[in-house]
Design a protein around this motif. Sequence first.
Motif, PDB file in Angstrom:
ATOM      1  N   VAL A  83       0.857  -1.179   0.000  1.00 34.52           N
ATOM      2  CA  VAL A  83       0.000   0.000   0.000  1.00 34.52           C
ATOM      3  C   VAL A  83       0.894   1.230   0.000  1.00 34.52           C
ATOM      4  CG1 VAL A  83      -1.837   1.248   1.197  1.00 34.52           C
ATOM      5  CG2 VAL A  83      -1.795  -1.263   1.247  1.00 34.52           C
ATOM      6  N   ARG A 143      -2.563   0.340  -4.344  1.00 33.27           N
ATOM      7  CA  ARG A 143      -2.391  -0.963  -3.711  1.00 33.27           C
ATOM      8  C   ARG A 143      -2.015  -2.002  -4.767  1.00 33.27           C
ATOM      9  NH1 ARG A 143      -5.667  -5.468  -2.342  1.00 33.27           N
ATOM     10  NH2 ARG A 143      -5.320  -6.261  -0.235  1.00 33.27           N
ATOM     11  N   SER A 191      -1.699  -6.314  -4.934  1.00 30.62           N
ATOM     12  CA  SER A 191      -1.926  -7.580  -4.237  1.00 30.62           C
ATOM     13  C   SER A 191      -1.063  -8.708  -4.787  1.00 30.62           C
ATOM     14  CB  SER A 191      -3.404  -7.971  -4.333  1.00 30.62           C
ATOM     15  OG  SER A 191      -3.803  -8.084  -5.693  1.00 30.62           O
ATOM     16  N   GLU A 244      -3.461  -1.400  -8.571  1.00 27.88           N
ATOM     17  CA  GLU A 244      -4.859  -1.026  -8.691  1.00 27.88           C
ATOM     18  C   GLU A 244      -4.995   0.496  -8.777  1.00 27.88           C
ATOM     19  OE1 GLU A 244      -6.514  -2.675  -5.150  1.00 27.88           O
ATOM     20  OE2 GLU A 244      -5.766  -4.697  -5.577  1.00 27.88           O
ATOM     21  N   VAL A 248      -7.200   5.179  -4.492  1.00 27.31           N
ATOM     22  CA  VAL A 248      -8.413   5.483  -3.733  1.00 27.31           C
ATOM     23  C   VAL A 248      -8.161   6.717  -2.881  1.00 27.31           C
ATOM     24  CG1 VAL A 248      -9.175   3.088  -3.697  1.00 27.31           C
ATOM     25  CG2 VAL A 248      -7.769   3.954  -1.825  1.00 27.31           C
ATOM     26  N   SER A 293      -6.607   2.341   7.649  1.00 26.05           N
ATOM     27  CA  SER A 293      -7.278   1.419   6.738  1.00 26.05           C
ATOM     28  C   SER A 293      -6.864   0.003   7.079  1.00 26.05           C
ATOM     29  CB  SER A 293      -6.900   1.723   5.284  1.00 26.05           C
ATOM     30  OG  SER A 293      -7.458   0.757   4.410  1.00 26.05           O
ATOM     31  N   THR A 325      -7.010  -2.569   5.077  1.00 28.10           N
ATOM     32  CA  THR A 325      -6.392  -3.248   3.941  1.00 28.10           C
ATOM     33  C   THR A 325      -5.755  -2.312   2.922  1.00 28.10           C
ATOM     34  OG1 THR A 325      -8.446  -3.242   2.649  1.00 28.10           O
ATOM     35  CG2 THR A 325      -8.076  -5.117   4.133  1.00 28.10           C
ATOM     36  N   GLU A 374      -7.760  -0.368   1.138  1.00 23.88           N
ATOM     37  CA  GLU A 374      -8.811  -0.195   0.130  1.00 23.88           C
ATOM     38  C   GLU A 374      -9.857   0.829   0.546  1.00 23.88           C
ATOM     39  OE1 GLU A 374      -9.409  -4.479  -1.834  1.00 23.88           O
ATOM     40  OE2 GLU A 374      -9.254  -4.552   0.366  1.00 23.88           O
ATOM     41  N   GLU A 375     -10.160   0.935   1.833  1.00 17.03           N
ATOM     42  CA  GLU A 375     -11.076   1.933   2.358  1.00 17.03           C
ATOM     43  C   GLU A 375     -10.443   2.555   3.597  1.00 17.03           C
ATOM     44  OE1 GLU A 375     -14.777   0.049   3.150  1.00 17.03           O
ATOM     45  OE2 GLU A 375     -15.325  -0.147   1.029  1.00 17.03           O
ATOM     46  N   TRP A 376     -10.690   3.863   3.796  1.00 18.74           N
ATOM     47  CA  TRP A 376     -10.012   4.601   4.855  1.00 18.74           C
ATOM     48  C   TRP A 376     -11.009   5.188   5.834  1.00 18.74           C
ATOM     49  CZ3 TRP A 376      -4.726   4.719   5.381  1.00 18.74           C
ATOM     50  CH2 TRP A 376      -4.007   4.159   4.315  1.00 18.74           C
TER      51      TRP A 376
END
Length: 497
Positions: free
Chosen positions: A254, A268, A270, A277, A280, A333, A335, A337-339
């Motif tokens: 990340v 991010r 994976s 990706e 965000v 966050s 992961t 992906e969302e904060w």
Amino acid sequence: MPSPARRRGIGGLLSVPAAVAATLLLTSSSPAAAAVPLTEIGSDAYANATSRHGTQAGPDTFQWGSALVTAHQSGRFFDGGATGIAFAASPDNGGTWTKGVLPGITTFGGGSHDRVSDPSVAYDARHRIWLIASLALSEQGGITGTAVLASRSADGGRTWDAPVTVATAGDGDRLGDGGGGDGGGDLDKSWIVCDNSPSSPFYGHCHAAFDDHAAGNAITMARSSDGGLTWTVTATPENGLGGQPVVRPDGAVVVPYLSDEGEIRSIRSSDGGASWEPGVLVTAVRRHTVAGGLRAAPLPSAETDATGAVYVAWHDCRFQYRCSGNDIVLSRSATGEEWSRVMRATSDGGDHFLPGLGVDRASAGGAVRLALTYYRYPDAACTAATCRLTVGYTSSTNGGATWAAPEELHGAMPLDWFADTLQGRMAGDYISTSVVPGGGAHPAFTVAAPPSGGAYDVRTYTVTGGLPITGGGPAPISVEVAIATGEEAPAPPATAR
């Protein structure tokens, strides 16, 4: 040199209307100071007449096992970069230190590059190699970033090999990242991290982030699986400045960064850095311009805990009335992906900036231990003549829900004690804090004393013996008071070498 000092201020915002709370914070006074013992871990060993002799800036630190390693610029130039990179290594978590300069980078140390900037430190546990990434600069046709380098040490950071090349200018253009570059390349803001989780499918991979100004400030990544000897460069779909990669236990990488639009965002991967990706949003930055012409961009500082949750901190004025000063704020966050919503870490008034966030990588859940070092003006509305720079510290034992009363580690430094640069007086673009798992916090920061004999006296220090991590209890009420009246963050500089 001014005597180090410690002051305690207000630990949390009172449950009163926002405007009144802001007034209380700005008018509260601090108790009497007490000495904080400091250990010098760096001074300018170069004497070339063209740089600001006697200056250091931008330290980074990393801790692993019982070792601490730091790196910092030495001999800043007015128009960008430094004469060389200094290091300090401790085998006993800050008890004793070995100091020196990295070989083979600039012409001042047996290398071929004109200048160097932006050091960052990592450890590759699988290959037992310490790494310091840096940004090589050229003076031809203006100061430009020509290569990202990695210096390697196999003996705990006591001695270092000549650097290997991570990436060169133009790599991003050749990858077809769509940034619209001219093919020449102009790199900036390198940062390095390694995957040290034995359970990760990418254990032993190291990742370096940098941005390519000539390719539209493209955030670009490089990865290595052999202890930093060879590297593969990969494009990302995003643009910005100051990316700081972190690695989760599952191998996901990340990278929080400051976007060209003045937002904190993250990307991010994976698959161990092979692909990336789309970015965000963490949040738009609300930024009070730091007074006195001091160079201070709201670049992120990022770390992870035992579960792989990512914490990112930066300076932001949304919690002070009419954005009258910055606080250090953070978001979390699970992961990348969302904060989470933005949380406030400082609330003692004045202006706080350039944070260095440390996280205990062995802590998790509601007991995550955070340590935060930063610079501060007691008076956010000071002028170049009246501003006094201080170094502050606070900590949390509950993942940032509440914070300990702030401590002043060093204070009362006039701005003309620091090197003048093209983008203002400079204490550094970064400050750093490393946490010993289950133990104390070890910050690294620059301290200035009055210039003497035509030379500056700006050195790198840490707190002798480290600092405790405290701060837990009922969460305070923190009200965003700058939504309607706050100062929007100006775009970051096109380059910040």
